[in-house]
Design an enzyme around this catalytic site. Sequence first.
Site, mmCIF file in Angstrom:
data_model
loop_
_atom_site.group_PDB
_atom_site.id
_atom_site.type_symbol
_atom_site.label_atom_id
_atom_site.label_comp_id
_atom_site.label_asym_id
_atom_site.label_seq_id
_atom_site.Cartn_x
_atom_site.Cartn_y
_atom_site.Cartn_z
ATOM 1 N N VAL A 58 17.689 17.862 29.491
ATOM 2 C CA VAL A 58 19.006 17.228 29.539
ATOM 3 C C VAL A 58 19.475 17.186 28.095
ATOM 4 C CG1 VAL A 58 20.379 15.222 30.182
ATOM 5 C CG2 VAL A 58 18.357 15.818 31.535
ATOM 6 N N HIS A 116 20.024 34.132 34.877
ATOM 7 C CA HIS A 116 20.042 32.664 34.949
ATOM 8 C C HIS A 116 19.791 32.033 33.592
ATOM 9 C CE1 HIS A 116 15.728 32.636 34.511
ATOM 10 N NE2 HIS A 116 15.552 31.426 34.974
ATOM 11 N N GLY A 155 16.013 34.321 29.343
ATOM 12 C CA GLY A 155 14.767 34.952 29.796
ATOM 13 C C GLY A 155 13.707 34.930 28.701
#
Length: 478
Positions: free
Chosen positions: A229, A395, A398
């Site tokens: 976070v 995403h 990597g």
Amino acid sequence: MAKNTNKLHGKDLRQIGFTDDKQISLALDILDQRELRKLDKGSALALLREIKADPYKYVRDQTWRPLAQELVPQPSRDVKLNPEIKDYRRYGESFIEDGARKQMDTAMQLPVSIDGALMPDAHQGYGLPIGGVLAVDNAVIPYGVGMDIGCRMALSVFELPPRYLEQRRDELKKLLHNHTRFGNKEVFKNPADDPVLERPEFKEIGVVRGKHEAAVKQLGSSGSGNHFVEWGIVDITEEENDLNLPLGQYLGLLSHSGSRGLGAAIAQHYTKVAMSKCPLPPEARYLAWLDLDSQEGQEYWRAMNLAGDYASACHHDIHRRLSKALGYNPLAQVENHHNFAWKETLADGREAIVHRKGATPAGQGVLGIIPGSMTAPGFIVRGRGERDSIQSASHGAGRRLSRTQAKQQVTEGELRRLLRDQGVELIGGGLDEAPMAYKDIHQVMAHQRDLVDVLGSFTPRIVRMDAGGSGKSKYGGE
């Protein structure tokens, strides 16, 4: 009201030789039927011993047929791979390690495989490589989804200028300390409630039922590893950005985490089931699938969707807590997930189950976040619906180094200097998540220009990760 001492539990069945969670769940569910509740504990155990010893005797019994069918030995049926590797698109092929490419080649030999793609952040994993996208026919591969089911990114953008971050840095660090929890040791004393915890799957699916208590406790917490976070600066660079945000810079809050112990238990259980039902050659054994027409396939599908919704609920709780503590509501939010399987219609009109293991959905107009590392920007993107990538993108950056390699090759001094030079404070974390362990996010993005449009960026400034429960760091945070 007196406690019912005749009620059987899973441990009672294990003591008489039951080892499979599904069989135990079936037996307990059947015994809970009205006409069987009158059985005392000894009689019930004796009956279950008899059924286990000779299940063929009960396959025609209306009450016990479901359990008996599970206990009847299934004939071995080794599944053979296709000799030909189906063609698939590789983005940034020179950028991808051989191990990931070989894993994707194997996936494209499965009899159920229809199409596939490999993203530029790809690296080797279990079963399907991280960064692998695989479309299959009416089946789901638990390890094609992965261990952290529904892992996702969530971004909140606040109507506060970047200077707020520098002026209130200590205050923002304190908010991360007080309103986030990480790893297996940290949970909130009073976790929030959420409708997802009342879902029927928690009663109807054995492995899910066993994780309900943990799911309640872990709601709103984040995992270990690369989960984080962080506060940072959002820079909106495209006027037509679908977020209704004017061009400019804002305070942002970015989180990355998944479905915690619930998702891991589901993945482990149904991977074992799939491997027993669908034995594959050694190089493909973790790609065992469950037919969606089967009871196990339907159970996994429901459990997977529950885990994804639970992961989303955790992120919503993180952002709710921090927004409330900050005293501002977000102007805009973006959320997307990976490590999941979707029912989608491919470009040729066929319906398929699309697995994205470490890949971001990038359908036409779909918003998402592709993070870099703790010292590199991430990007707010809008999908272009590219058919060759099966409407997917990377995403993240990597991994370039494995966790073990990072610990061996990166020193504490190097990490500390890099964080200082980049103006980043790290709370928690370790050498295995050092920025040097990741690929260059700018190169990754260059290899997927056809897949997404970039609407803006997120640059980390204060990062919190798991620190083994200590909440402290040797690298610049407290």
